[in-house]
Design a protein around this motif. Structure first.
Motif, PDB file in Angstrom:
ATOM      1  N   ALA A 285       0.847  -1.191   0.000  1.00 12.22           N
ATOM      2  CA  ALA A 285       0.000   0.000   0.000  1.00 12.22           C
ATOM      3  C   ALA A 285       0.883   1.241   0.000  1.00 12.22           C
ATOM      4  O   ALA A 285       1.980   1.243   0.571  1.00 12.22           O
ATOM      5  CB  ALA A 285      -0.917   0.002   1.218  1.00 12.22           C
ATOM      6  N   PHE A 286       0.396   2.312  -0.627  1.00 12.47           N
ATOM      7  CA  PHE A 286       1.233   3.498  -0.763  1.00 12.47           C
ATOM      8  C   PHE A 286       1.586   4.103   0.597  1.00 12.47           C
ATOM      9  O   PHE A 286       2.646   4.704   0.756  1.00 12.47           O
ATOM     10  CB  PHE A 286       0.527   4.548  -1.638  1.00 12.47           C
ATOM     11  N   ALA A 287       0.710   3.937   1.577  1.00 12.53           N
ATOM     12  CA  ALA A 287       0.976   4.478   2.910  1.00 12.53           C
ATOM     13  C   ALA A 287       1.727   3.512   3.813  1.00 12.53           C
ATOM     14  O   ALA A 287       1.995   3.831   4.973  1.00 12.53           O
ATOM     15  CB  ALA A 287      -0.342   4.871   3.581  1.00 12.53           C
ATOM     16  N   ALA A 288       2.101   2.350   3.303  1.00 16.18           N
ATOM     17  CA  ALA A 288       2.645   1.297   4.162  1.00 16.18           C
ATOM     18  C   ALA A 288       3.950   1.698   4.837  1.00 16.18           C
ATOM     19  O   ALA A 288       4.138   1.486   6.042  1.00 16.18           O
ATOM     20  CB  ALA A 288       2.842   0.012   3.356  1.00 16.18           C
ATOM     21  N   ILE A 289       4.869   2.258   4.078  1.00 20.72           N
ATOM     22  CA  ILE A 289       6.198   2.531   4.625  1.00 20.72           C
ATOM     23  C   ILE A 289       6.129   3.569   5.736  1.00 20.72           C
ATOM     24  O   ILE A 289       6.653   3.369   6.841  1.00 20.72           O
ATOM     25  CB  ILE A 289       7.147   2.972   3.498  1.00 20.72           C
ATOM     26  N   GLU A 290       5.482   4.689   5.453  1.00 20.59           N
ATOM     27  CA  GLU A 290       5.407   5.745   6.462  1.00 20.59           C
ATOM     28  C   GLU A 290       4.594   5.310   7.672  1.00 20.59           C
ATOM     29  O   GLU A 290       4.913   5.672   8.817  1.00 20.59           O
ATOM     30  CB  GLU A 290       4.817   7.017   5.844  1.00 20.59           C
ATOM     31  N   SER A 291       3.537   4.529   7.465  1.00 16.83           N
ATOM     32  CA  SER A 291       2.731   4.042   8.586  1.00 16.83           C
ATOM     33  C   SER A 291       3.543   3.085   9.453  1.00 16.83           C
ATOM     34  O   SER A 291       3.483   3.138  10.690  1.00 16.83           O
ATOM     35  CB  SER A 291       1.475   3.347   8.070  1.00 16.83           C
ATOM     36  N   ALA A 292       4.312   2.216   8.812  1.00 19.43           N
ATOM     37  CA  ALA A 292       5.142   1.277   9.562  1.00 19.43           C
ATOM     38  C   ALA A 292       6.153   2.013  10.424  1.00 19.43           C
ATOM     39  O   ALA A 292       6.384   1.667  11.591  1.00 19.43           O
ATOM     40  CB  ALA A 292       5.858   0.326   8.597  1.00 19.43           C
ATOM     41  N   TRP A 293       6.770   3.044   9.861  1.00 15.26           N
ATOM     42  CA  TRP A 293       7.760   3.797  10.624  1.00 15.26           C
ATOM     43  C   TRP A 293       7.121   4.587  11.760  1.00 15.26           C
ATOM     44  O   TRP A 293       7.720   4.752  12.829  1.00 15.26           O
ATOM     45  CB  TRP A 293       8.547   4.707   9.688  1.00 15.26           C
ATOM     46  N   SER A 294       5.910   5.096  11.558  1.00 13.12           N
ATOM     47  CA  SER A 294       5.206   5.777  12.634  1.00 13.12           C
ATOM     48  C   SER A 294       5.005   4.827  13.811  1.00 13.12           C
ATOM     49  O   SER A 294       5.210   5.205  14.979  1.00 13.12           O
ATOM     50  CB  SER A 294       3.851   6.298  12.133  1.00 13.12           C
ATOM     51  N   LEU A 295       4.626   3.591  13.512  1.00 12.93           N
ATOM     52  CA  LEU A 295       4.412   2.602  14.566  1.00 12.93           C
ATOM     53  C   LEU A 295       5.721   2.198  15.230  1.00 12.93           C
ATOM     54  O   LEU A 295       5.805   2.066  16.457  1.00 12.93           O
ATOM     55  CB  LEU A 295       3.712   1.379  13.984  1.00 12.93           C
ATOM     56  N   ALA A 296       6.756   1.992  14.413  1.00 13.98           N
ATOM     57  CA  ALA A 296       8.056   1.611  14.972  1.00 13.98           C
ATOM     58  C   ALA A 296       8.623   2.717  15.851  1.00 13.98           C
ATOM     59  O   ALA A 296       9.194   2.461  16.912  1.00 13.98           O
ATOM     60  CB  ALA A 296       9.030   1.272  13.845  1.00 13.98           C
ATOM     61  N   ASP A 297       8.457   3.976  15.422  1.00 10.26           N
ATOM     62  CA  ASP A 297       8.927   5.104  16.223  1.00 10.26           C
ATOM     63  C   ASP A 297       8.209   5.169  17.568  1.00 10.26           C
ATOM     64  O   ASP A 297       8.763   5.679  18.558  1.00 10.26           O
ATOM     65  CB  ASP A 297       8.714   6.420  15.474  1.00 10.26           C
ATOM     66  N   ALA A 298       6.969   4.686  17.607  1.00 11.26           N
ATOM     67  CA  ALA A 298       6.200   4.675  18.854  1.00 11.26           C
ATOM     68  C   ALA A 298       6.580   3.504  19.750  1.00 11.26           C
ATOM     69  O   ALA A 298       6.019   3.353  20.844  1.00 11.26           O
ATOM     70  CB  ALA A 298       4.703   4.633  18.543  1.00 11.26           C
TER      71      ALA A 298
ATOM     72  N   MET B 294       0.480  10.254   3.815  1.00 15.23           N
ATOM     73  CA  MET B 294       0.793  10.060   5.226  1.00 15.23           C
ATOM     74  C   MET B 294       2.170  10.605   5.570  1.00 15.23           C
ATOM     75  O   MET B 294       2.403  11.094   6.691  1.00 15.23           O
ATOM     76  CB  MET B 294       0.713   8.571   5.584  1.00 15.23           C
ATOM     77  N   ALA B 295       3.098  10.553   4.608  1.00 14.56           N
ATOM     78  CA  ALA B 295       4.438  11.093   4.862  1.00 14.56           C
ATOM     79  C   ALA B 295       4.375  12.542   5.285  1.00 14.56           C
ATOM     80  O   ALA B 295       5.117  12.984   6.171  1.00 14.56           O
ATOM     81  CB  ALA B 295       5.301  10.943   3.606  1.00 14.56           C
ATOM     82  N   LEU B 296       3.500  13.304   4.660  1.00 13.57           N
ATOM     83  CA  LEU B 296       3.376  14.726   4.958  1.00 13.57           C
ATOM     84  C   LEU B 296       2.905  14.938   6.392  1.00 13.57           C
ATOM     85  O   LEU B 296       3.432  15.796   7.123  1.00 13.57           O
ATOM     86  CB  LEU B 296       2.390  15.364   3.975  1.00 13.57           C
ATOM     87  N   ALA B 297       1.912  14.154   6.819  1.00 13.10           N
ATOM     88  CA  ALA B 297       1.387  14.294   8.179  1.00 13.10           C
ATOM     89  C   ALA B 297       2.416  13.866   9.222  1.00 13.10           C
ATOM     90  O   ALA B 297       2.657  14.570  10.208  1.00 13.10           O
ATOM     91  CB  ALA B 297       0.107  13.464   8.324  1.00 13.10           C
ATOM     92  N   VAL B 298       3.030  12.703   9.000  1.00 11.99           N
ATOM     93  CA  VAL B 298       3.974  12.174   9.981  1.00 11.99           C
ATOM     94  C   VAL B 298       5.188  13.084  10.126  1.00 11.99           C
ATOM     95  O   VAL B 298       5.692  13.301  11.235  1.00 11.99           O
ATOM     96  CB  VAL B 298       4.405  10.751   9.584  1.00 11.99           C
ATOM     97  N   ARG B 299       5.649  13.652   8.999  1.00  9.86           N
ATOM     98  CA  ARG B 299       6.801  14.555   9.069  1.00  9.86           C
ATOM     99  C   ARG B 299       6.529  15.765   9.957  1.00  9.86           C
ATOM    100  O   ARG B 299       7.442  16.364  10.498  1.00  9.86           O
ATOM    101  CB  ARG B 299       7.163  15.072   7.668  1.00  9.86           C
ATOM    102  N   ARG B 300       5.259  16.132  10.090  1.00  8.64           N
ATOM    103  CA  ARG B 300       4.893  17.307  10.880  1.00  8.64           C
ATOM    104  C   ARG B 300       4.436  16.944  12.299  1.00  8.64           C
ATOM    105  O   ARG B 300       3.984  17.798  13.036  1.00  8.64           O
ATOM    106  CB  ARG B 300       3.798  18.094  10.163  1.00  8.64           C
ATOM    107  N   GLY B 301       4.577  15.664  12.662  1.00  7.40           N
ATOM    108  CA  GLY B 301       4.257  15.255  14.019  1.00  7.40           C
ATOM    109  C   GLY B 301       2.844  14.771  14.241  1.00  7.40           C
ATOM    110  O   GLY B 301       2.439  14.545  15.388  1.00  7.40           O
ATOM    111  N   PHE B 302       2.079  14.593  13.141  1.00  7.02           N
ATOM    112  CA  PHE B 302       0.723  14.049  13.254  1.00  7.02           C
ATOM    113  C   PHE B 302       0.802  12.535  13.035  1.00  7.02           C
ATOM    114  O   PHE B 302       0.621  12.043  11.924  1.00  7.02           O
ATOM    115  CB  PHE B 302      -0.202  14.708  12.236  1.00  7.02           C
TER     116      PHE B 302
ATOM    117  N   TYR C 267       9.135  11.265   0.400  1.00  3.36           N
ATOM    118  CA  TYR C 267       8.421  10.079   0.861  1.00  3.36           C
ATOM    119  C   TYR C 267       9.417   8.943   1.088  1.00  3.36           C
ATOM    120  O   TYR C 267      10.319   8.711   0.277  1.00  3.36           O
ATOM    121  CB  TYR C 267       7.436   9.595  -0.208  1.00  3.36           C
ATOM    122  N   ASN C 268       9.215   8.216   2.185  1.00  2.00           N
ATOM    123  CA  ASN C 268       9.881   6.935   2.420  1.00  2.00           C
ATOM    124  C   ASN C 268      11.395   7.035   2.521  1.00  2.00           C
ATOM    125  O   ASN C 268      12.105   6.077   2.226  1.00  2.00           O
ATOM    126  CB  ASN C 268       9.504   5.930   1.320  1.00  2.00           C
ATOM    127  N   LEU C 269      11.902   8.192   2.962  1.00  4.92           N
ATOM    128  CA  LEU C 269      13.341   8.380   3.121  1.00  4.92           C
ATOM    129  C   LEU C 269      13.639   8.763   4.564  1.00  4.92           C
ATOM    130  O   LEU C 269      13.079   9.713   5.097  1.00  4.92           O
ATOM    131  CB  LEU C 269      13.848   9.481   2.184  1.00  4.92           C
TER     132      LEU C 269
END
Length: 383
Positions: A16-29, A272-280, A353-355
């Motif tokens: 899924a296009f949001a998979a990478i950023e979502s996975a990292w959001s979870l791992a960071d948590a 999702m990359a845009l939101a996560v980069r800004r702390g959402f 994205y994804n970097l």
């Protein structure tokens, strides 16, 4: 276990296009992240050091087997929460009986049925495209996922200029359809997290460029503030269906400034990359809510500066399209080559994205996969 404790989370589908950023959001948590992928595929997320990818039966081959494989994987891995990342995964997750960080039951029905979404949006005061007496129109599947002969299908949409085109498109698409006026404009998104006391952590985006200049998903987007009128309509829409958790409303703002309602994404979305980069951290918040229904996220305070986020593979496809020139089916003005080259020149302010540090293999693999998929698509069109 408290809501803040690390958990094992199973997400999917891994491509899924949001998979990478979502996975990292979870791992960071602090969560242990596993991602399910269609057996025989190797998504870019498989290159991550922080995620383990597990194979499941493709739902397009056997939907029931896919559900069973996801359940077995969750039990085998000891995953406490399942998070669907795309529409097919929403359909699958709703049938697992597992704890889901996302839509289930009536909420899943709403997330997958655009007819329900359009009705709720109109009732909330959004401008909703209707079928006009004359074309052109867009004919799109009303359901984001359809089961036929125990195989899952994600039907798309077709442009139609005549009534005959509408009939042909309706016959080609699986299941019921929506016929709406074909609009042009700039894509926008409204994001947030719905709680019993209203929406928290508002954010949004506006499209900067499309992968295909004729019309497609974004290759670059910019974060924007969400105005009060959109917030009021969104609150009313979500309250009318009892929505909880993260959401994304997709809008199209026309030349007159009217934001037209397109659809609701009831799972992680493309920017999702845009939101996560800004702390959402919407994905991490969704897991917290799955573990503790009373959880309410706190938005970054003060709100971070707005940024632009770009996807390298899609930006390269956009550049190739502009350099090649417009095709016969493009009705509007074509981007100028000089302006495009200037706009695509990398700057230090770019976010990609994804970097991220330590995960560059994922970034380059994702870029290569995007280009390879586009090349295969072009070969099919030429044959």
């Amino acid at each position: 276990m408290t809501a803040a404790s690390p958990t094992r989370v199973l997400i999917g589908f891994a491509d899924a296009f949001a998979a990478i950023e979502s996975a990292w959001s979870l791992a960071d948590a602090g969560h242990e992240v596993f991602a399910f992928a269609r057996r025989g595929t190797s998504p870019a997320l498989a290159a991550s050091r922080r995620v383990r990818v597990v194979p499941v039966t493709a739902p397009e081959d056997d939907a029931a087997a896919c559900v069973a494989d996801v359940v077995n994987a969750a039990h085998r891995l000891g995953a406490s929460v399942l998070m669907p990342l795309d529409d097919l995964a929403v359909w699958v997750a709703d049938r697992t009986g597992l704890r889901v960080a996302g839509a289930t039951g009536k909420a899943a029905d709403f997330a997958l049925d655009k007819r329900l979404q359009v009705e709720a949006a109109a009732g909330a005061g959004f401008a909703v495209p209707a079928r006009t007496p004359d074309g052109p129109w867009i004919v799109k599947a009303a359901m984001a996922a359809i089961e036929q002969d125990d195989k899952l299908i994600r039907p798309g949409g077709r442009a139609a200029a005549t009534e005959a085109d509408v009939e042909a498109a309706t016959a080609e698409l699986a299941g019921p359809v929506l016929v709406q006026q074909l609009l042009t404009g700039v894509g926008e998104g409204v994001f947030g997290f719905a709680t019993p006391d209203g929406v928290r952590a508002w954010s949004g985006h506006r499209r900067v460029r499309m992968t295909d200049p004729r019309g497609s998903a974004s290759s670059a987007c910019r974060s924007i503030a969400v105005d009060d009128e959109l917030r009021q309509c969104t609150e009313k829409l979500l309250a009318s269906v009892g929505w909880r958790g993260m959401f994304m409303l997709e809008l199209l703002r026309d030349a007159d400034g009217t934001p037209w309602f397109m659809e609701v994404n009831g799972r992680p979305w493309g920017s999702m990359a845009l939101a996560v980069r800004r702390g959402f951290d919407y994905p991490a918040w969704a897991v917290r809510q799955a573990l503790d229904p009373a959880f309410v996220p706190e938005a970054p305070d003060p709100e971070p500066p707005h940024i632009v986020c770009r996807h390298l593979g899609r930006e390269l496809i956009h550049l190739a399209a502009v350099m090649r020139g417009p095709m016969k089916d493009h009705p509007g003005p074509w981007p100028r080559r000089a302006a495009t080259l200037a706009a695509l020149r990398p700057t230090r302010a770019d976010r990609w994205y994804n970097l991220r540090a330590g995960e560059r293999r994922v970034f380059w693999r994702d870029t290569w996969s995007t280009l390879a998929t586009q090349a295969a698509r072009m070969r099919r069109r030429a044959s």
